[in-house]
Design a protein around this motif. Structure first.
Motif, mmCIF file in Angstrom:
data_model
loop_
_atom_site.group_PDB
_atom_site.id
_atom_site.type_symbol
_atom_site.label_atom_id
_atom_site.label_comp_id
_atom_site.label_asym_id
_atom_site.label_seq_id
_atom_site.Cartn_x
_atom_site.Cartn_y
_atom_site.Cartn_z
ATOM 1 N N GLN A 129 24.581 -31.590 -10.178
ATOM 2 C CA GLN A 129 25.150 -32.928 -10.057
ATOM 3 C C GLN A 129 26.586 -32.975 -10.575
ATOM 4 O O GLN A 129 27.338 -33.876 -10.229
ATOM 5 N N TRP A 130 26.984 -32.029 -11.403
ATOM 6 C CA TRP A 130 28.279 -32.069 -12.067
ATOM 7 C C TRP A 130 29.223 -30.966 -11.597
ATOM 8 O O TRP A 130 30.263 -30.740 -12.200
ATOM 9 N N GLY B 106 34.568 -25.903 -10.514
ATOM 10 C CA GLY B 106 34.330 -26.123 -11.935
ATOM 11 C C GLY B 106 33.045 -26.888 -12.191
ATOM 12 O O GLY B 106 32.332 -27.272 -11.262
ATOM 13 N N LEU B 107 32.759 -27.089 -13.473
ATOM 14 C CA LEU B 107 31.559 -27.802 -13.901
ATOM 15 C C LEU B 107 31.951 -28.829 -14.948
ATOM 16 O O LEU B 107 32.527 -28.484 -15.986
ATOM 17 N N ILE B 108 31.677 -30.101 -14.669
ATOM 18 C CA ILE B 108 31.962 -31.160 -15.634
ATOM 19 C C ILE B 108 30.969 -31.042 -16.782
ATOM 20 O O ILE B 108 29.757 -31.018 -16.571
ATOM 21 N N VAL C 63 34.900 -27.128 -17.016
ATOM 22 C CA VAL C 63 35.018 -25.689 -17.212
ATOM 23 C C VAL C 63 35.358 -25.100 -15.850
ATOM 24 O O VAL C 63 34.595 -25.244 -14.888
ATOM 25 N N VAL C 64 36.524 -24.457 -15.760
ATOM 26 C CA VAL C 64 36.956 -23.837 -14.513
ATOM 27 C C VAL C 64 36.173 -22.537 -14.339
ATOM 28 O O VAL C 64 36.202 -21.664 -15.207
ATOM 29 N N GLY D 66 29.154 -34.826 -3.074
ATOM 30 C CA GLY D 66 29.394 -34.358 -4.436
ATOM 31 C C GLY D 66 30.770 -34.732 -4.933
ATOM 32 O O GLY D 66 31.417 -35.640 -4.418
ATOM 33 N N ILE D 67 31.233 -33.998 -5.933
ATOM 34 C CA ILE D 67 32.508 -34.279 -6.585
ATOM 35 C C ILE D 67 33.522 -33.249 -6.115
ATOM 36 O O ILE D 67 33.272 -32.045 -6.176
#
Length: 90
Positions: free
Chosen positions: A5-6, A17-19, A37-38, A58-59
């Motif tokens: 989800q992130w 990346g990941l939020i 996080v890249v 998604g984002i």
């Protein structure tokens, strides 16, 4: 919510990346920033919330990757300037 989800994709549709944390404004209770996080480097960048495009798919990073400044996220404190941080993923 799971990590899927992130995940933030770049404009090419690749995972970028990941939020891990959202920074909320204490007055408006709106999201101001996200710490990401890249994936390629493992470095953390603090990106303004309006720098993302949120869609059903998604984002997506809504700004050129070259404009992202890595290492801009402040440590692990839960309070950030005029906001409060909320971890969304360990």
């Amino acid at each position: 919510m799971g990590s899927d989800q992130w995940i933030v994709s770049n404009r090419a549709g690749e995972q970028w990346g990941l939020i891990t944390r959202l920074i909320l404004d204490t007055v408006t209770r709106q999201i101001n920033y996200a710490d990401v996080v890249v994936i390629q480097t493992g470095h953390v960048a603090r990106i303004p919330w309006d720098g993302f495009e949120i869609r059903d798919q998604g984002i997506t990073l809504g700004m050129p990757e070259a404009q992202v400044v890595v290492g801009t996220a402040a440590g692990s404190e839960s309070r950030v300037a005029d906001g409060v941080a909320m971890d969304v993923w360990p």
